[in-house]
Design a protein around this motif. Sequence first.
Motif, PDB file in Angstrom:
ATOM      1  N   THR A 230      22.094  34.577  39.482  1.00 38.66           N
ATOM      2  CA  THR A 230      21.861  35.965  39.861  1.00 38.66           C
ATOM      3  C   THR A 230      22.400  36.155  41.278  1.00 38.66           C
ATOM      4  OG1 THR A 230      19.648  35.429  40.696  1.00 38.66           O
ATOM      5  CG2 THR A 230      19.817  36.182  38.414  1.00 38.66           C
ATOM      6  N   MET A 231      23.140  37.232  41.512  1.00 38.69           N
ATOM      7  CA  MET A 231      23.811  37.431  42.803  1.00 38.69           C
ATOM      8  C   MET A 231      23.189  38.581  43.580  1.00 38.69           C
ATOM      9  SD  MET A 231      27.845  38.207  43.591  1.00 38.69           S
ATOM     10  CE  MET A 231      27.756  39.996  43.680  1.00 38.69           C
ATOM     11  N   GLN A 232      22.781  38.294  44.797  1.00 43.85           N
ATOM     12  CA  GLN A 232      22.252  39.321  45.684  1.00 43.85           C
ATOM     13  C   GLN A 232      23.292  39.663  46.751  1.00 43.85           C
ATOM     14  OE1 GLN A 232      19.150  41.207  46.088  1.00 43.85           O
ATOM     15  NE2 GLN A 232      20.687  42.178  47.398  1.00 43.85           N
ATOM     16  N   PRO A 233      23.891  40.856  46.722  1.00 44.92           N
ATOM     17  CA  PRO A 233      24.811  41.243  47.788  1.00 44.92           C
ATOM     18  C   PRO A 233      24.045  41.480  49.092  1.00 44.92           C
ATOM     19  CG  PRO A 233      24.521  43.042  46.238  1.00 44.92           C
ATOM     20  CD  PRO A 233      23.797  41.868  45.663  1.00 44.92           C
ATOM     21  N   VAL A 234      24.672  41.099  50.205  1.00 43.80           N
ATOM     22  CA  VAL A 234      24.010  41.145  51.504  1.00 43.80           C
ATOM     23  C   VAL A 234      24.930  41.765  52.549  1.00 43.80           C
ATOM     24  CG1 VAL A 234      23.044  39.732  53.376  1.00 43.80           C
ATOM     25  CG2 VAL A 234      22.616  39.097  51.001  1.00 43.80           C
ATOM     26  N   TYR A 235      24.376  42.650  53.376  1.00 46.03           N
ATOM     27  CA  TYR A 235      25.098  43.194  54.533  1.00 46.03           C
ATOM     28  C   TYR A 235      24.408  42.668  55.782  1.00 46.03           C
ATOM     29  CZ  TYR A 235      27.200  46.402  57.893  1.00 46.03           C
ATOM     30  OH  TYR A 235      27.876  46.919  58.964  1.00 46.03           O
TER      31      TYR A 235
ATOM     32  N   LEU B 207      22.697  26.558  40.976  1.00 47.54           N
ATOM     33  CA  LEU B 207      23.367  27.839  41.171  1.00 47.54           C
ATOM     34  C   LEU B 207      22.606  28.987  40.510  1.00 47.54           C
ATOM     35  CD1 LEU B 207      27.177  27.040  40.792  1.00 47.54           C
ATOM     36  CD2 LEU B 207      25.773  27.121  42.848  1.00 47.54           C
ATOM     37  N   ASN B 208      21.289  28.849  40.383  1.00 49.86           N
ATOM     38  CA  ASN B 208      20.510  29.916  39.754  1.00 49.86           C
ATOM     39  C   ASN B 208      20.492  31.185  40.597  1.00 49.86           C
ATOM     40  OD1 ASN B 208      19.910  28.274  37.601  1.00 49.86           O
ATOM     41  ND2 ASN B 208      17.926  27.624  38.408  1.00 49.86           N
ATOM     42  N   LYS B 209      20.598  31.009  41.917  1.00 50.47           N
ATOM     43  CA  LYS B 209      20.499  32.161  42.807  1.00 50.47           C
ATOM     44  C   LYS B 209      21.622  32.098  43.842  1.00 50.47           C
ATOM     45  CE  LYS B 209      16.342  33.214  43.957  1.00 50.47           C
ATOM     46  NZ  LYS B 209      15.010  33.209  44.655  1.00 50.47           N
ATOM     47  N   ALA B 210      22.348  33.209  44.002  1.00 47.90           N
ATOM     48  CA  ALA B 210      23.459  33.279  44.952  1.00 47.90           C
ATOM     49  C   ALA B 210      23.320  34.509  45.829  1.00 47.90           C
ATOM     50  CB  ALA B 210      24.791  33.328  44.200  1.00 47.90           C
ATOM     51  N   ILE B 211      23.818  34.419  47.064  1.00 48.04           N
ATOM     52  CA  ILE B 211      23.956  35.615  47.885  1.00 48.04           C
ATOM     53  C   ILE B 211      25.442  35.822  48.146  1.00 48.04           C
ATOM     54  CG2 ILE B 211      21.709  35.285  48.958  1.00 48.04           C
ATOM     55  CD1 ILE B 211      23.149  34.523  51.555  1.00 48.04           C
ATOM     56  N   PHE B 212      25.841  37.076  48.330  1.00 45.88           N
ATOM     57  CA  PHE B 212      27.251  37.390  48.532  1.00 45.88           C
ATOM     58  C   PHE B 212      27.394  38.390  49.674  1.00 45.88           C
ATOM     59  CE2 PHE B 212      31.065  39.951  47.694  1.00 45.88           C
ATOM     60  CZ  PHE B 212      32.025  38.938  47.694  1.00 45.88           C
ATOM     61  N   ALA B 213      28.158  38.020  50.696  1.00 45.53           N
ATOM     62  CA  ALA B 213      28.352  38.875  51.855  1.00 45.53           C
ATOM     63  C   ALA B 213      29.307  40.017  51.535  1.00 45.53           C
ATOM     64  CB  ALA B 213      28.908  38.055  53.017  1.00 45.53           C
ATOM     65  N   THR B 214      28.932  41.218  51.950  1.00 43.47           N
ATOM     66  CA  THR B 214      29.812  42.371  51.765  1.00 43.47           C
ATOM     67  C   THR B 214      29.730  43.278  52.987  1.00 43.47           C
ATOM     68  OG1 THR B 214      30.286  44.314  50.397  1.00 43.47           O
ATOM     69  CG2 THR B 214      27.988  43.624  50.521  1.00 43.47           C
ATOM     70  N   ASP B 215      30.831  43.935  53.306  1.00 45.47           N
ATOM     71  CA  ASP B 215      30.805  44.948  54.363  1.00 45.47           C
ATOM     72  C   ASP B 215      30.681  46.346  53.771  1.00 45.47           C
ATOM     73  OD1 ASP B 215      33.287  45.359  53.264  1.00 45.47           O
ATOM     74  OD2 ASP B 215      34.344  45.456  55.176  1.00 45.47           O
ATOM     75  N   MET B 216      30.556  46.407  52.441  1.00 42.34           N
ATOM     76  CA  MET B 216      30.380  47.665  51.705  1.00 42.34           C
ATOM     77  C   MET B 216      31.543  48.634  51.900  1.00 42.34           C
ATOM     78  SD  MET B 216      26.269  48.410  52.002  1.00 42.34           S
ATOM     79  CE  MET B 216      26.368  48.795  53.752  1.00 42.34           C
ATOM     80  N   SER B 217      32.721  48.109  52.177  1.00 43.56           N
ATOM     81  CA  SER B 217      33.901  48.971  52.258  1.00 43.56           C
ATOM     82  C   SER B 217      34.415  49.248  50.850  1.00 43.56           C
ATOM     83  CB  SER B 217      35.009  48.301  53.078  1.00 43.56           C
ATOM     84  OG  SER B 217      35.484  47.149  52.408  1.00 43.56           O
ATOM     85  N   ILE B 218      35.125  50.336  50.691  1.00 41.80           N
ATOM     86  CA  ILE B 218      35.696  50.670  49.385  1.00 41.80           C
ATOM     87  C   ILE B 218      36.686  49.587  48.961  1.00 41.80           C
ATOM     88  CG2 ILE B 218      36.945  52.410  48.060  1.00 41.80           C
ATOM     89  CD1 ILE B 218      34.137  53.227  49.162  1.00 41.80           C
ATOM     90  N   GLU B 219      37.429  49.039  49.941  1.00 39.18           N
ATOM     91  CA  GLU B 219      38.434  48.011  49.636  1.00 39.18           C
ATOM     92  C   GLU B 219      37.812  46.732  49.092  1.00 39.18           C
ATOM     93  OE1 GLU B 219      40.000  50.451  53.144  1.00 39.18           O
ATOM     94  OE2 GLU B 219      38.098  49.559  52.518  1.00 39.18           O
TER      95      GLU B 219
END
Length: 272
Positions: free
Chosen positions: A178-183, A148-160
């Motif tokens: 370490t978490m990389q947010p992804v759109y 689990l050294n590297k993670a990605i996290f899906a986001t729609d970049m909404s305020i909510e």
Amino acid sequence: MKNIIIPVDFSKQSEFALETGAILAKKHNATLHVLHMLELSDSLISQSDSDNKNEMLFMVALTKKKFEPFLDKDYLKDVTVQPLIKRHKVYNEVDAIAKEVDADLIVMGSQGLTLQDGIFAGSNAEKMVRNSSTPVLIVKSSPKDFNLNKAIFATDMSIESVPVYKRASIIFSELGATMQPVYVNRPFNDFINTKEFNAKLKKFAESGGSSQVKFIAGHTIEDGLIQYAEEINAGVIGISTNARKGLNRLLKGSISEDLANQSKLPVMTFKL
């Protein structure tokens, strides 16, 4: 990371979850709460005649007997394990127990697209993923390469979505990732250009989100996330779920469930 729940049905997938939980427990000095659900019918529970009581006692005794060899594993040495037996439906009971023991994480095994009958099959697993207030880590294979050294996290970049982004950041940080947010930009679904992405990113960052969201393309969100995770050698994919309440576009339908089914990597879900 002090308390981890492992729902089990004594299957091979349960053992994958148990061994994964043991790795995390050793790293963070956490207690494993290993939970088996009897899933007795409401009619059996509500009736008080002696035959029903005897049947329930027999099932509890049988489960305790199954626990002995199931928990007799070398990888559980020096791990604090608390076996639990409950009788209600999985998705309700697990969430209640998670709150009771102040659980940080639920680890569950899954066969993905080849789900068979059992506590991880069909609507029970889906409802638990959609309704659990505690993050759920879904694993499908032996954790021999678990990292689990590297993670990605899906986001729609909404305020909510900012609060769940922050929650995911904290959990992954606690796990040492370490978490990389992804759109994920899709050609026929809410496609946006670079200028529109930058505008959304600015609002997201100003609201407490990240200013370092990776802009990638995919035919579907699941497709984009899986390909990018493989490209950067991520160990886990994170995604939020909103119990299908339609709060934001990224999470409509069953994207988190589809991702959990399709991804070979562990998937961690966070309730929005």
